[in-house]
Design a protein around this motif. Structure first.
Motif, mmCIF file in Angstrom:
data_model
loop_
_atom_site.group_PDB
_atom_site.id
_atom_site.type_symbol
_atom_site.label_atom_id
_atom_site.label_comp_id
_atom_site.label_asym_id
_atom_site.label_seq_id
_atom_site.Cartn_x
_atom_site.Cartn_y
_atom_site.Cartn_z
ATOM 1 N N LYS A 1 0.607 -1.330 -0.201
ATOM 2 C CA LYS A 1 -0.042 0.016 -0.099
ATOM 3 C C LYS A 1 0.834 1.208 -0.021
ATOM 4 O O LYS A 1 0.563 2.139 -0.736
ATOM 5 C CB LYS A 1 -0.878 -0.057 1.224
ATOM 6 N N ASP A 2 1.941 1.240 0.830
ATOM 7 C CA ASP A 2 2.840 2.554 1.032
ATOM 8 C C ASP A 2 3.655 2.643 -0.528
ATOM 9 O O ASP A 2 3.728 3.588 -0.885
ATOM 10 C CB ASP A 2 3.511 2.167 2.237
ATOM 11 N N LEU A 3 4.123 1.515 -0.830
ATOM 12 C CA LEU A 3 4.978 1.596 -2.113
ATOM 13 C C LEU A 3 4.179 1.916 -3.395
ATOM 14 O O LEU A 3 4.704 2.853 -4.352
ATOM 15 C CB LEU A 3 5.608 0.115 -2.293
ATOM 16 N N HIS A 4 2.924 1.585 -3.487
ATOM 17 C CA HIS A 4 1.956 2.025 -4.571
ATOM 18 C C HIS A 4 1.797 3.390 -4.399
ATOM 19 O O HIS A 4 1.676 4.051 -5.499
ATOM 20 C CB HIS A 4 0.826 1.252 -4.582
ATOM 21 N N LEU A 5 1.310 4.053 -3.230
ATOM 22 C CA LEU A 5 1.232 5.421 -3.227
ATOM 23 C C LEU A 5 2.404 6.241 -3.216
ATOM 24 O O LEU A 5 2.501 7.183 -3.871
ATOM 25 C CB LEU A 5 0.730 5.618 -1.676
ATOM 26 N N ALA A 6 3.511 5.724 -2.709
ATOM 27 C CA ALA A 6 4.925 6.468 -2.933
ATOM 28 C C ALA A 6 5.100 6.580 -4.565
ATOM 29 O O ALA A 6 5.523 7.702 -5.273
ATOM 30 C CB ALA A 6 6.045 5.841 -2.446
ATOM 31 N N SER A 7 4.636 5.417 -5.492
ATOM 32 C CA SER A 7 5.053 5.388 -6.853
ATOM 33 C C SER A 7 4.121 6.324 -7.566
ATOM 34 O O SER A 7 4.607 7.078 -8.560
ATOM 35 C CB SER A 7 4.789 3.926 -7.269
ATOM 36 N N ARG A 8 2.941 6.724 -7.041
ATOM 37 C CA ARG A 8 2.126 7.486 -7.653
ATOM 38 C C ARG A 8 2.463 9.133 -7.494
ATOM 39 O O ARG A 8 2.271 9.772 -8.193
ATOM 40 C CB ARG A 8 0.612 7.292 -7.178
ATOM 41 N N LEU A 9 3.026 9.110 -6.233
ATOM 42 C CA LEU A 9 3.312 10.493 -5.972
ATOM 43 C C LEU A 9 4.601 10.819 -6.587
ATOM 44 O O LEU A 9 4.851 12.121 -7.166
ATOM 45 C CB LEU A 9 3.681 10.771 -4.432
ATOM 46 N N ASP A 10 5.701 9.895 -6.719
ATOM 47 C CA ASP A 10 7.009 10.270 -7.359
ATOM 48 C C ASP A 10 7.557 8.915 -7.743
ATOM 49 O O ASP A 10 8.220 8.302 -6.810
ATOM 50 C CB ASP A 10 7.702 11.041 -6.326
ATOM 51 N N TYR A 11 7.360 8.488 -8.888
ATOM 52 C CA TYR A 11 7.953 7.068 -9.187
ATOM 53 C C TYR A 11 9.442 7.007 -9.311
ATOM 54 O O TYR A 11 9.893 8.039 -9.774
ATOM 55 C CB TYR A 11 7.526 6.784 -10.612
ATOM 56 N N ASP A 12 10.055 5.905 -8.805
ATOM 57 C CA ASP A 12 11.410 5.721 -9.049
ATOM 58 C C ASP A 12 11.615 4.042 -9.176
ATOM 59 O O ASP A 12 10.791 3.577 -8.812
ATOM 60 C CB ASP A 12 12.237 6.451 -8.033
ATOM 61 N N GLU A 13 12.750 3.934 -9.919
ATOM 62 C CA GLU A 13 13.100 2.455 -9.952
ATOM 63 C C GLU A 13 13.181 1.523 -8.830
ATOM 64 O O GLU A 13 13.038 0.408 -9.013
ATOM 65 C CB GLU A 13 14.398 2.442 -10.970
#
Length: 418
Positions: free
Chosen positions: A223-235
């Motif tokens: 849940k946290d990683l998906h939200l972080a990816s939507r806010l600022d995606y990185d590899e």
């Protein structure tokens, strides 16, 4: 029967067919006896040492039963053999116990139990001078990280946080250092602080998600990683999600499976309750039918019993000599007092009411007269007839009653043979 159990039974039969020696097991003797009772011929290998096939007669398998052989209405209306039976609970109806989920826990570590790190005081006023000091301390921390000195980096970042406790990015940076130090709980505390200051902190969600993955908290990490990816995606986030998501899918499938099993268990329980209620209703219906059959008068076919008199309250018929209390010689010709044309036959009302009926009176004429039978069910009519029984002189009271008078007149006509 459930499809799974049918398949298990089919597999068991196939095994017995290929290896009849399985039936030598004493625990399966009941099954072997059942097959023999049905007339099956089992091979010698199905019997243990000293055992042989039983000789049974076909007539023993089927017993012709009739209602005439039933003991006294099944001992006062006991349960019928045809009554529906409530299914019993089986082992499959026990409480659903969840098994462990097989997950890929590579990289999962034990939680760190160090005392909480120093946090800034959010109530202090942050001046421009303090912001500059915080930025200087953060720069030193970045240099220490580049040199691989993570402890020194934590010290400089702690100094920066104390100077500027309102900076979400400084908290998130220290959280990243704790992740590298494999201290996930410390990282989660700093990430929580960053998200509290800035709910859109991509770095806060990123490092908290990674810390949770290190603890094996797969669903929260995803849940946290998906939200972080939507806010600022990185590899880096994408790489961690590739490890986290398969475990999350396994957990979700596991939850769905056991939710389904629990629903099925509840449905079976409800179905058993429905069948139990149907069985109780069927048993009550059969009992009522037997009681009705037992109480039916065979001579006249009346339900509820009869004792030879008029239905509704004239048991026994009428005594010879007229109604009790009077009219031993009948009524004067020309009719009853005040009306009732036609008079009564000589000798009074034949048979009287509660005692016996002369042989020339056909009681079926009364019982088969629908108007009289309907009148006997009227409480007013029965009260009037009982009143006349007690005192025939009371006939005069009902001579003008449009409900009572015709009934008495018709009854007298029946007694007179009309």
């Amino acid at each position: 029967m459930e499809a799974s159990k049918v398949n298990q039974l089919k597999l068991f039969i196939q095994q017995c067919d290929s290896n009849p020696a399985l039936l030598q097991d004493p625990a399966l003797k009941f099954f072997r006896d059942y097959l023999e009772k049905l007339g099956a011929k089992l091979p010698a290998s199905a019997y243990g040492k000293g055992e042989s096939a039983k000789k049974t007669e076909a007539k023993d398998s089927f017993v012709d039963e009739s209602d005439d052989d039933m003991p006294e209405l099944e001992e006062q209306f006991g349960p019928s053999s045809t009554s529906p039976k409530v299914p019993e609970e089986t082992a499959s109806d026990d409480e659903v116990v969840e098994s462990e989920v097989e997950l890929d826990n590579e990289g999962v570590i034990e939680p760190d139990n160090d005392p909480p790190q120093k946090m800034g005081d959010p109530s202090i006023e942050v001046t421009d001078e303090k912001r500059d000091e915080a930025q200087t301390a953060k720069s030193k921390a970045m240099e220490a990280m580049a040199d691989g000195d993570l402890d020194e980096a934590v010290n400089h970042l702690t100094e920066a946080i104390e100077c500027n406790p309102t900076s979400a990015i400084i908290y998130a940076t220290r959280a990243s250092v704790f992740v590298k130090m494999k201290k996930p709980n410390a990282a989660i505390r700093d990430a929580n602080a960053a998200i509290k200051i800035n709910p859109d902190s991509a770095k806060g969600y990123k490092w908290r998600g990674m810390a949770r993955a290190m603890l094996g908290h797969w669903e929260e990490a995803a849940k946290d990683l998906h939200l972080a990816s939507r806010l600022d995606y990185d590899e880096e986030i994408s790489a961690v999600l590739k490890k986290v998501e398969p475990n999350v899918h396994k957990i979700e499938d596991h939850h769905r499976k056991y939710e389904r099993l629990r629903r099925e268990k509840d449905e079976r329980k409800k179905e058993r309750e429905r069948q139990r209620r149907r069985a109780e209703a069927q048993a009550a219906y059969e009992k009522a039918k037997k009681q009705e059959k037992a109480s039916t008068c065979k001579p006249c076919g009346a339900t509820g019993g009869c004792s030879g008199g008029m239905p509704g309250g004239f048991p026994g018929g009428m005594p010879a000599g007229g109604m009790p209390g009077g009219f031993p010689g009948g009524m004067p010709a020309g009719g009853m007092p005040g009306g009732f044309p036609g008079g009564m036959p000589a000798g009074g009302m034949p048979g009287g009411f509660p005692g016996g009926m002369p042989g020339d009176v056909d009681m079926s004429k009364i019982l088969n007269d629908p108007e009289l039978m309907a009148a006997f069910s009227d409480p007013d009519v029965m009260t009037a007839l009982q009143d006349v029984m007690k005192n025939p002189a009371n006939l005069a009271k009902y001579q003008a009653n449009p409900k009572i008078a015709p009934v008495i007149a018709k009854m007298m006509g029946k007694f007179a043979g009309k």
